[in-house]
Design a protein around this motif. Structure first.
Motif, PDB file in Angstrom:
ATOM      1  N   GLN A  29       0.914  -1.157   0.093  1.00  0.00           N
ATOM      2  CA  GLN A  29       0.003   0.065   0.064  1.00  0.00           C
ATOM      3  C   GLN A  29       0.847   1.317   0.112  1.00  0.00           C
ATOM      4  OE1 GLN A  29      -3.024   0.259   3.008  1.00  0.00           O
ATOM      5  NE2 GLN A  29      -4.579  -0.219   1.495  1.00  0.00           N
ATOM      6  N   ILE A  30       0.430   2.179  -0.813  1.00  0.00           N
ATOM      7  CA  ILE A  30       1.277   3.309  -1.001  1.00  0.00           C
ATOM      8  C   ILE A  30       0.394   4.881  -0.835  1.00  0.00           C
ATOM      9  CG2 ILE A  30       3.251   2.492  -2.234  1.00  0.00           C
ATOM     10  CD1 ILE A  30       2.111   3.882  -4.791  1.00  0.00           C
ATOM     11  N   SER A  31       0.971   5.764  -0.443  1.00  0.00           N
ATOM     12  CA  SER A  31       0.031   6.946  -0.387  1.00  0.00           C
ATOM     13  C   SER A  31       0.730   8.067  -1.493  1.00  0.00           C
ATOM     14  CB  SER A  31       0.207   7.513   0.999  1.00  0.00           C
ATOM     15  OG  SER A  31      -0.583   8.907   1.091  1.00  0.00           O
ATOM     16  N   LEU A  32       0.076   8.692  -2.364  1.00  0.00           N
ATOM     17  CA  LEU A  32       0.498   9.603  -3.220  1.00  0.00           C
ATOM     18  C   LEU A  32      -0.451  10.847  -3.104  1.00  0.00           C
ATOM     19  CD1 LEU A  32       0.677   7.349  -6.491  1.00  0.00           C
ATOM     20  CD2 LEU A  32       2.669   8.247  -4.909  1.00  0.00           C
ATOM     21  N   ASN A  33      -0.349  11.617  -1.927  1.00  0.00           N
ATOM     22  CA  ASN A  33      -1.409  12.649  -1.649  1.00  0.00           C
ATOM     23  C   ASN A  33      -0.936  13.885  -2.012  1.00  0.00           C
ATOM     24  OD1 ASN A  33       0.648  12.728   0.230  1.00  0.00           O
ATOM     25  ND2 ASN A  33      -0.484  12.255   2.075  1.00  0.00           N
ATOM     26  N   SER A  34       0.025  14.093  -2.989  1.00  0.00           N
ATOM     27  CA  SER A  34       0.411  15.316  -3.433  1.00  0.00           C
ATOM     28  C   SER A  34       0.946  15.192  -4.949  1.00  0.00           C
ATOM     29  CB  SER A  34       1.441  16.139  -2.547  1.00  0.00           C
ATOM     30  OG  SER A  34       2.552  15.678  -2.858  1.00  0.00           O
ATOM     31  N   ILE A  35       0.952  16.324  -5.699  1.00  0.00           N
ATOM     32  CA  ILE A  35       1.410  16.236  -7.368  1.00  0.00           C
ATOM     33  C   ILE A  35       2.964  15.788  -6.893  1.00  0.00           C
ATOM     34  CG2 ILE A  35       1.778  17.682  -9.199  1.00  0.00           C
ATOM     35  CD1 ILE A  35      -0.877  19.335  -8.481  1.00  0.00           C
ATOM     36  N   ASP A  36       3.498  16.547  -6.174  1.00  0.00           N
ATOM     37  CA  ASP A  36       5.103  16.324  -6.217  1.00  0.00           C
ATOM     38  C   ASP A  36       5.259  14.720  -5.780  1.00  0.00           C
ATOM     39  OD1 ASP A  36       5.789  18.984  -6.841  1.00  0.00           O
ATOM     40  OD2 ASP A  36       5.700  19.486  -4.506  1.00  0.00           O
ATOM     41  N   ALA A  91      13.350   1.986  -3.164  1.00  0.00           N
ATOM     42  CA  ALA A  91      13.008   3.034  -4.025  1.00  0.00           C
ATOM     43  C   ALA A  91      11.372   3.522  -3.675  1.00  0.00           C
ATOM     44  CB  ALA A  91      12.872   2.847  -5.330  1.00  0.00           C
ATOM     45  N   LEU A  92      10.526   2.667  -3.033  1.00  0.00           N
ATOM     46  CA  LEU A  92       9.191   3.081  -2.660  1.00  0.00           C
ATOM     47  C   LEU A  92       9.089   3.393  -1.274  1.00  0.00           C
ATOM     48  CD1 LEU A  92       7.459   0.026  -4.218  1.00  0.00           C
ATOM     49  CD2 LEU A  92       7.535   2.167  -5.113  1.00  0.00           C
ATOM     50  N   GLU A  93      10.150   3.307  -0.528  1.00  0.00           N
ATOM     51  CA  GLU A  93      10.209   3.625   0.892  1.00  0.00           C
ATOM     52  C   GLU A  93       9.400   5.200   1.255  1.00  0.00           C
ATOM     53  OE1 GLU A  93      10.364   2.790   4.876  1.00  0.00           O
ATOM     54  OE2 GLU A  93      11.217   1.523   3.184  1.00  0.00           O
ATOM     55  N   PRO A  94       9.671   5.969   0.517  1.00  0.00           N
ATOM     56  CA  PRO A  94       8.945   7.395   0.836  1.00  0.00           C
ATOM     57  C   PRO A  94       7.386   7.353   0.783  1.00  0.00           C
ATOM     58  CG  PRO A  94      10.633   7.784  -0.639  1.00  0.00           C
ATOM     59  CD  PRO A  94      10.480   6.233  -0.347  1.00  0.00           C
ATOM     60  N   TYR A  95       6.934   6.330  -0.251  1.00  0.00           N
ATOM     61  CA  TYR A  95       5.489   6.110  -0.486  1.00  0.00           C
ATOM     62  C   TYR A  95       4.720   5.073   0.279  1.00  0.00           C
ATOM     63  CZ  TYR A  95       8.111   8.440  -4.156  1.00  0.00           C
ATOM     64  OH  TYR A  95       9.085   9.293  -4.837  1.00  0.00           O
ATOM     65  N   LEU A  96       5.600   4.057   1.154  1.00  0.00           N
ATOM     66  CA  LEU A  96       4.683   3.012   1.846  1.00  0.00           C
ATOM     67  C   LEU A  96       3.831   3.769   2.824  1.00  0.00           C
ATOM     68  CD1 LEU A  96       7.491   0.545   1.920  1.00  0.00           C
ATOM     69  CD2 LEU A  96       5.451   0.604   0.387  1.00  0.00           C
ATOM     70  N   VAL A  97       2.919   2.953   3.057  1.00  0.00           N
ATOM     71  CA  VAL A  97       1.901   3.512   4.242  1.00  0.00           C
ATOM     72  C   VAL A  97       2.108   2.705   5.493  1.00  0.00           C
ATOM     73  CG1 VAL A  97      -0.604   3.503   5.036  1.00  0.00           C
ATOM     74  CG2 VAL A  97      -0.076   3.869   2.528  1.00  0.00           C
TER      75      VAL A  97
END
Length: 76
Positions: free
Chosen positions: A5-12, A70-76
Motif C-alpha cells: 500500500q502506498i500514499s500519493l497525496n500530493s502532485i510532487d 525506492a518505494l520507501e517514501p511512499y509506503l503506508v
C-alpha cells in the motif's frame, strides 16, 4: 508478484513516484477499487482517488529489495 500500500497525496509525490519506478524494467499496477492502471502513467494516477492509500502490485520476482528501497517514501 508483491502488493504493497502506498500514499500519493500530493502532485510532487506522484511525480517523484513515477520517476522512481520508471528506472525499473518491470510492470507496476495501481489498484483502487475496481480500477487497475499502469503505475508509470502520470495521467492514469491522476484519474484515481488519491485521498486514500492505493495498492501497488509489483510484477517482479527479482530486485524486490531494490524496488522496496525506492518505494520507501511512499509506503503506508
Amino acid at each position: 508478484m508483491k502488493t504493497v500500500q502506498i500514499s500519493l497525496n500530493s502532485i510532487d509525490k506522484v511525480k517523484s513516484f513515477v520517476n522512481s519506478i520508471s528506472q525499473f524494467d518491470y510492470d507496476f499496477d495501481l489498484i483502487s477499487g475496481r480500477y487497475v492502471i499502469d503505475a508509470k502513467s502520470i495521467m492514469g494516477i491522476f484519474s484515481l482517488d488519491l485521498s486514500k492509500p492505493i495498492d501497488l502490485a509489483i510484477h517482479s520476482e527479482s530486485d524486490v529489495d531494490d524496488i522496496m528501497a525506492a518505494l520507501e517514501p511512499y509506503l503506508v
